[in-house]
Every structure is written in structure tokens, then in C-alpha cells.
Design a protein around this motif. Structure first.
Motif, mmCIF file in Angstrom:
data_model
loop_
_atom_site.group_PDB
_atom_site.id
_atom_site.type_symbol
_atom_site.label_atom_id
_atom_site.label_comp_id
_atom_site.label_asym_id
_atom_site.label_seq_id
_atom_site.Cartn_x
_atom_site.Cartn_y
_atom_site.Cartn_z
ATOM 1 N N UNK A 42 0.714 -1.240 -0.098
ATOM 2 C CA UNK A 42 -0.161 0.019 0.040
ATOM 3 C C UNK A 42 0.906 1.199 -0.228
ATOM 4 N N UNK A 43 1.866 1.222 0.809
ATOM 5 C CA UNK A 43 2.788 2.197 0.851
ATOM 6 C C UNK A 43 3.465 2.731 -0.557
ATOM 7 N N UNK A 44 3.753 1.277 -1.184
ATOM 8 C CA UNK A 44 4.546 1.659 -2.567
ATOM 9 C C UNK A 44 3.331 2.374 -3.644
ATOM 10 N N UNK A 45 2.318 1.525 -3.335
ATOM 11 C CA UNK A 45 1.229 2.087 -4.441
ATOM 12 C C UNK A 45 0.955 3.693 -4.238
ATOM 13 N N UNK A 46 0.783 3.839 -2.965
ATOM 14 C CA UNK A 46 0.536 5.483 -3.054
ATOM 15 C C UNK A 46 1.933 6.378 -3.384
ATOM 16 N N UNK A 47 3.056 5.870 -3.029
ATOM 17 C CA UNK A 47 4.066 6.392 -3.477
ATOM 18 C C UNK A 47 4.146 6.688 -5.010
ATOM 19 N N UNK A 48 4.068 5.379 -5.373
ATOM 20 C CA UNK A 48 3.898 5.538 -7.137
ATOM 21 C C UNK A 48 2.709 6.196 -7.712
ATOM 22 N N UNK A 49 1.644 6.314 -7.112
ATOM 23 C CA UNK A 49 0.684 7.112 -7.554
ATOM 24 C C UNK A 49 1.101 8.368 -7.634
ATOM 25 N N UNK A 50 2.065 8.893 -6.674
ATOM 26 C CA UNK A 50 2.261 10.400 -6.937
ATOM 27 C C UNK A 50 3.399 10.766 -7.920
ATOM 28 N N UNK A 51 3.818 9.812 -8.848
ATOM 29 C CA UNK A 51 4.760 9.953 -9.799
ATOM 30 C C UNK A 51 4.276 9.803 -11.034
ATOM 31 N N UNK A 52 4.922 10.460 -12.194
ATOM 32 C CA UNK A 52 4.239 10.337 -13.404
ATOM 33 C C UNK A 52 4.187 9.025 -13.992
ATOM 34 N N UNK A 53 3.196 8.628 -14.963
ATOM 35 C CA UNK A 53 3.130 7.396 -15.247
ATOM 36 C C UNK A 53 3.915 7.515 -16.796
ATOM 37 N N UNK A 54 4.326 8.392 -17.234
ATOM 38 C CA UNK A 54 5.064 8.688 -18.553
ATOM 39 C C UNK A 54 6.620 7.908 -18.580
ATOM 40 N N UNK A 55 6.953 7.755 -17.236
ATOM 41 C CA UNK A 55 8.205 6.628 -17.333
ATOM 42 C C UNK A 55 7.798 5.361 -16.464
ATOM 43 N N UNK A 56 8.813 4.787 -17.178
ATOM 44 C CA UNK A 56 8.715 3.049 -16.667
ATOM 45 C C UNK A 56 9.936 2.742 -16.140
ATOM 46 N N UNK A 57 10.274 2.121 -15.033
ATOM 47 C CA UNK A 57 11.336 1.584 -14.489
ATOM 48 C C UNK A 57 11.572 0.211 -14.846
ATOM 49 N N UNK A 58 12.806 -0.179 -15.344
ATOM 50 C CA UNK A 58 13.040 -1.473 -15.834
ATOM 51 C C UNK A 58 14.380 -1.735 -15.234
ATOM 52 N N UNK A 59 14.607 -2.826 -14.224
ATOM 53 C CA UNK A 59 15.701 -3.109 -13.595
ATOM 54 C C UNK A 59 16.306 -4.336 -14.583
ATOM 55 N N UNK A 60 17.629 -4.470 -14.551
ATOM 56 C CA UNK A 60 18.427 -5.528 -15.350
ATOM 57 C C UNK A 60 19.142 -6.157 -14.086
ATOM 58 N N UNK A 61 18.495 -7.394 -13.679
ATOM 59 C CA UNK A 61 19.103 -8.202 -12.558
ATOM 60 C C UNK A 61 19.659 -9.485 -12.940
ATOM 61 N N UNK A 62 20.888 -9.895 -12.246
ATOM 62 C CA UNK A 62 21.340 -10.906 -12.608
ATOM 63 C C UNK A 62 22.559 -11.393 -11.590
ATOM 64 N N UNK A 63 23.274 -12.621 -11.945
ATOM 65 C CA UNK A 63 24.343 -12.945 -11.198
ATOM 66 C C UNK A 63 25.690 -12.461 -11.433
ATOM 67 N N UNK A 64 26.575 -12.503 -10.737
ATOM 68 C CA UNK A 64 28.128 -12.143 -10.896
ATOM 69 C C UNK A 64 28.459 -13.014 -12.371
#
Length: 549
Positions: A42-64
Motif C-alpha cells: 500500500x505504501x509503494x502504491x501510494x508513492x507510485x501514484x504520486x509519480x508520473x506514468x510517462x516513465x517506466x522503471x525497468x531493472x536489469x538483474x542477474x548473477x555475477x
């Protein structure tokens, strides 16, 4: 979300509202740790609600050594993140932003939320209209020997809108990756891409075999694969070093960003995960709602309290008392004389007179069977909590226990304040008593008449005194018998009235002290169950019945 949630996201808004109400209603009944994940979402949803939808955050995750940074640089078209043989190479997450347009809000708010320091923020040098609005993150290694790096990965994975999981031919089956991350993120497959990097190290015919084995492992971990138009994670083979497959990856990332739904889909997946893990707390023994306080349960509880106050025994005693009074009022004078003689003899033997014993019982305080009260309350709590999840069943049992603490004394007080009313005396009893007196007079008249005739005095008709004597002697018992038959109906009605009076006294007190608190707990559970069903439904509408008595 003002900008982030539109269209189908209206259902997500409803689900988040239901989840928020669910947490609020459950705080006093559940441990904070049980609700911690829901509160975080709920906290994350409220924080994301206040930020623009025009940007999408994508993470690249992997091992060493999986080539995350190389792939990051390949997508960015520049050497923005350090890549090399030194391990771990990526110590701090690096962000690359593609501008969403001149009139759009800057991405600073999102970067601040992600905790990306200014020194690690980059802008894409080449203009790629297909990636407008993308914020691409190069995360530290999830298997880094530095725990701070792993903590940073875990934190950012909870914040980004989508994830590109990078594996290499050597460690694509790594247990840590599959068990700790891919299985845990199985519900987020719709916003995930699994990339097999470094295919340049494989012979051409081995790439498909490795991809097939990777798909098999993902399927075993419950990760839905987006194949044949079905929603799910995409699986690609690339070589960040040679550029093979990078264009296809860039296209899929561009489609994800252009849709501008990744944030909502990620939050929906988060809510799905929370609802799935909270399921046993709110729904037990299938989807059917527990019975709760049914009519049969209430009736059984009232019967138990009626037994505790002796309602049935009191009703039977009242019925017998009515019949005794009827016998005394309508019986023959000879029977009443014998009754007085028997009482006198009992008094001479030291036995208490019946009237004195009756008065003693009337002045004694009423006694309630406490064991019967406790048994009735235990049975009620067990029946009312049947089928409830344990936290709510415990709350119901506790409400019943607290309400029952002073119940026996309260019942005794009610019985003292509301004693049985005065018993009426039917008018026909007086008529029957008059008839008995007339019949007794006839007996005496006939007897005197016969004695007069026996001593030789002249009398008129010897059959007449005999008829008077026999008529009075037989008529008295017959009249008493008839009155006894006639008194059975009113006596039974009086006994039922007395039993009903005691039952109502006990039931009213049990309702106010036990049934109402239990019903309040069941009502609270019904509310949280309804909220849970809405939060757990992808459409934001209930799918299972949640009616509880």
C-alpha cells in the motif's frame, strides 16, 4: 493513481482500496508481521501514484558474470556502466533515462524514490524514440559476496515496474536465482523478461537446447511464459557482446514502456501475491463462508441457559403446584381434613411443615448452575467459530469467554428482580368449593335423617335420606375428580408460562452479554472477508460468497 492508473486500472484502484480497509479492520486481530507485506504494498502504491506514468522503471538483474552491465550498455548505446572481470563490478545501481518528451514531467521523483544517487544517473546519448520514458537500472549482482549489494538488489526489485532477468549459459540453472528470485517473482511474470546472455559462447545448435531447458526450469518454478499470445514472461537469447538479439530485446522493452501499464501491472501482481499469502488468514476450508450464528446455534445456546436456570424444572413445579391448589380448592372436605392430619403428624415427627418449606424456598436466593452456563458458552463459541480461520476463531472464542465471566451472577440477579407472578385463582374453583360444601351438607342431612329414622322417629320417605347420603358421598369425589381433569389444561399452560418466563430471562441476558459480542466479531470477520475477496479478485469484484449469519 492519477496518471499511473487508467482503464483496467480502475479495478486495481478498487482492489487497493479494499486492501487498505482490510488492513485497517485487521490490525486489532492480527499480528503486525502478518500485515507488514500488505502495508508495504500500500505504501509503494501510494508513492507510485504520486509519480508520473510517462516513465517506466525497468531493472536489469542477474548473477555475477552474467553480463548485466554489458547488456545495459548495449541497450543504452554507450559505455554508461562499468563492465569487467573484477567481481563484483557493479557496486551501486546505475540508471539511464530516455526522455519522455519536452512537455513531460522530469523523472527526478522516480529516481529519488529508487534511491539512485546523482553520480549514478545517466541520460541516453542516442535518441531512441522506441524507448522514450524508459528508466533502465543496472543492479548489483544478486549473488554478490557483499551483503549490502544483495540488500540493495532486494530493495530495488520491490520498487521497479519491470525486471529483465539476465542469465548466462553456465549459471542459468542456478538454484539461488530460481528459488530466491524467479519463484518468488512468479506472479510478476507479466512484467518480466528472462534473457539468456552470452550465446556467442555456445555452438549454434546448443542455444535452442539451453533455451528449452531454461523454459522447463521456469515452468517448474511456476513462472508463466508469454508464448502463443498468452500473458507471461518473455524468454530471449542475446549476446550483449556481439549484439545478437539486442534489437529484439530493445523492441520488447520498447513495447513494455510504450504501453505505460507496467506500473499498474506490477502493483496488481503485488496485490495478487499479498492476497495469496494472506488467504489462510481470511479464508479457511475452501471458499464457502462459515455458518456463524445460525438459528440452530442460537437455539442450542438458549436451551443451555434455560437448563442452567432450571426453566423446565420450574415449569413442571409450577404445573404441579397449580394442580395441588386445584385439589385443595376443589377437593372433598374429607380429603382436606386427611391432608391436615397428615401435616400435623409430620410436624409431630419433627418434619418441617409444607408451608414453611415453601416459604423457605421462596426466600432463598435463586441458584444458577454455573457448569451448565460454561458448557453452553463453550458450545456456542465452538459452533460460531467453526470454519473460521484461527485468528478470527480465537477472537470469537475470546468474546464469548469475556461475556460469560459475569453471566451466572447476572442471571441470578435477574431471577431475584423478576420473581414469578401471583398465580390466579379461577372463579370456577369457588363454584366447585361451594358444590363440595353443598354435597357435604347433603351427607350430614341424609345421615341425620337416617339416624332419626333409626331411633324410631317418624320420617317422610326412608329412601330420601339414603339418597342424600349416597349422593353427597359419591358426588364429592366425582366433583373433585372432574375438577382435577379440568385443571390439567390451565396447570400445563401455567407451567409453560413459567418455563417460558425463565427461558426469556436467561435468553435476554445471554444475548446481551454473549451473543452480541460474538455477533460483533462475526460481523467484523464478514467485513474483512468481503474486503479480502475484493482485494484478491483481479476484476476487483467478489467471486465467492461471504455471507455469515
Amino acid at each position: 493513481m492519477t496518471e499511473t492508473l487508467t482503464g483496467d486500472d480502475g479495478a486495481l484502484r478498487v482492489r487497493l482500496g479494499a486492501l487498505r480497509e482490510l488492513v485497517g479492520l485487521s490490525r486489532t486481530r492480527l499480528d503486525d508481521q502478518v500485515l507488514a507485506e500488505a502495508g508495504r504494498v500500500l505504501d509503494e502504491a501510494a508513492a507510485r501514484e504520486r509519480l508520473p506514468r510517462t516513465y517506466t522503471t525497468v531493472a536489469i538483474a542477474g548473477a555475477t558474470g552474467s553480463g548485466k552491465s554489458t547488456l545495459f550498455n548495449a541497450l543504452a548505446g554507450a559505455q554508461l556502466s562499468e563492465a569487467g572481470v573484477r567481481r563484483p563490478t557493479t557496486a551501486t545501481a546505475v540508471a539511464c533515462t530516455w526522455d519522455a518528451g519536452r512537455d513531460q514531467q522530469p523523472p527526478d521523483g522516480l529516481l529519488e524514490r529508487l534511491g539512485i544517487p546523482a553520480r549514478a544517473r545517466r541520460r541516453a546519448h542516442a535518441v531512441d524514440t522506441g524507448l522514450r520514458g524508459l528508466i533502465l537500472l543496472d543492479l548489483p549482482d544478486h549473488d554478490s559476496v557483499d551483503t549490502a549489494h544483495r540488500d540493495q538488489v532486494d530493495r530495488l526489485l520491490n520498487l521497479v515496474d519491470a525486471v529483465i532477468w539476465v542469465v548466462d549459459p553456465e549459471k542459468y540453472a542456478d538454484a539461488v536465482l530460481h528459488e530466491r528470485y524467479l519463484r518468488a517473482f512468479a506472479g510478476h511474470a507479466d512484467v518480466s523478461l528472462i534473457v539468456l546472455n552470452q550465446i556467442d559462447r555456445l555452438p549454434g545448435d546448443a542455444v535452442d537446447a539451453v533455451l528449452d531447458d531454461l523454459r522447463r526450469l521456469l515452468d517448474e518454478r511456476g513462472v508463466a511464459l508469454g508464448e502463443h499470445g498468452e500473458p507471461g514472461a518473455g524468454v530471449l537469447a542475446v549476446s550483449a557482446l556481439t549484439g545478437d538479439g539486442v534489437a529484439e530485446l530493445r523492441q520488447q522493452v520498447g513495447e513494455l514502456v510504450a504501453a505505460r501499464t507496467a506500473a499498474a501491472r506490477r502493483l496488481a501482481a503485488d496485490v495478487d501475491g499479498v492476497a495469496r499469502r494472506l488467504g489462510p488468514v481470511y479464508i479457511a476450508d475452501g471458499a464457502e463462508a462459515p455458518a456463524g450464528l445460525t438459528g440452530a446455534v442460537r437455539e442450542a445456546f438458549e436451551d443451555g441457559l434455560a437448563d442452567a436456570v432450571g426453566a423446565q424444572a420450574a415449569g413442571q413445579a409450577a404445573e404441579r403446584g397449580w394442580l395441588r391448589r386445584a385439589d385443595r380448592a376443589c377437593g372433598t372436605p374429607w380429603a382436606q381434613l386427611l391432608r391436615r392430619l397428615a401435616a400435623h403428624q409430620a410436624e409431630r415427627r419433627g418434619e418441617p411443615p409444607a408451608l414453611a418449606a415453601k416459604r423457605l424456598r421462596a426466600t432463598s436466593p435463586p441458584i444458577v448452575a454455573r457448569a451448565a452456563v460454561e458448557q453452553a458458552v463453550r458450545q456456542l463459541a465452538a459452533d460460531a467459530s467453526a470454519g473460521l480461520p484461527e485468528p478470527w476463531a480465537k477472537a470469537v472464542r475470546e468474546a464469548a469467554r469475556q461475556g460469560a465471566e459475569g453471566l451466572p451472577r447476572a442471571l441470578e440477579s435477574d431471577l431475584e428482580r423478576h420473581p414469578a407472578g401471583a398465580r390466579p385463582r379461577p372463579r370456577w374453583w369457588a363454584a366447585a368449593a361451594t358444590g363440595q360444601a353443598v354435597l357435604l351438607a347433603a351427607q350430614f342431612l341424609g345421615l341425620c335423617w337416617l339416624v332419626t329414622a333409626f331411633v324410631g322417629q317418624p320420617v317422610v320417605g326412608r329412601w330420601l335420606p339414603l339418597a342424600l347420603l349416597l349422593g353427597g358421598s359419591v358426588g364429592g369425589p366425582l366433583l373433585a375428580w372432574g375438577c382435577r381433569i379440568a385443571a390439567r389444561g390451565p396447570a400445563a399452560a401455567w407451567g409453560q408460562r413459567e418455563e417460558w418466563r425463565l427461558r426469556r430471562l436467561a435468553a435476554d441476558r445471554g444475548h446481551s452479554q454473549v451473543l452480541e459480542p460474538v455477533a460483533a466479531e462475526l460481523m467484523r470477520y464478514r467485513e474483512v472477508r468481503e474486503r479480502y475477496v475484493i482485494a484478491a479478485s483481479p476484476s476487483g469484484t467478489p467471486r465467492v460468497s461471504s455471507t455469515i449469519q
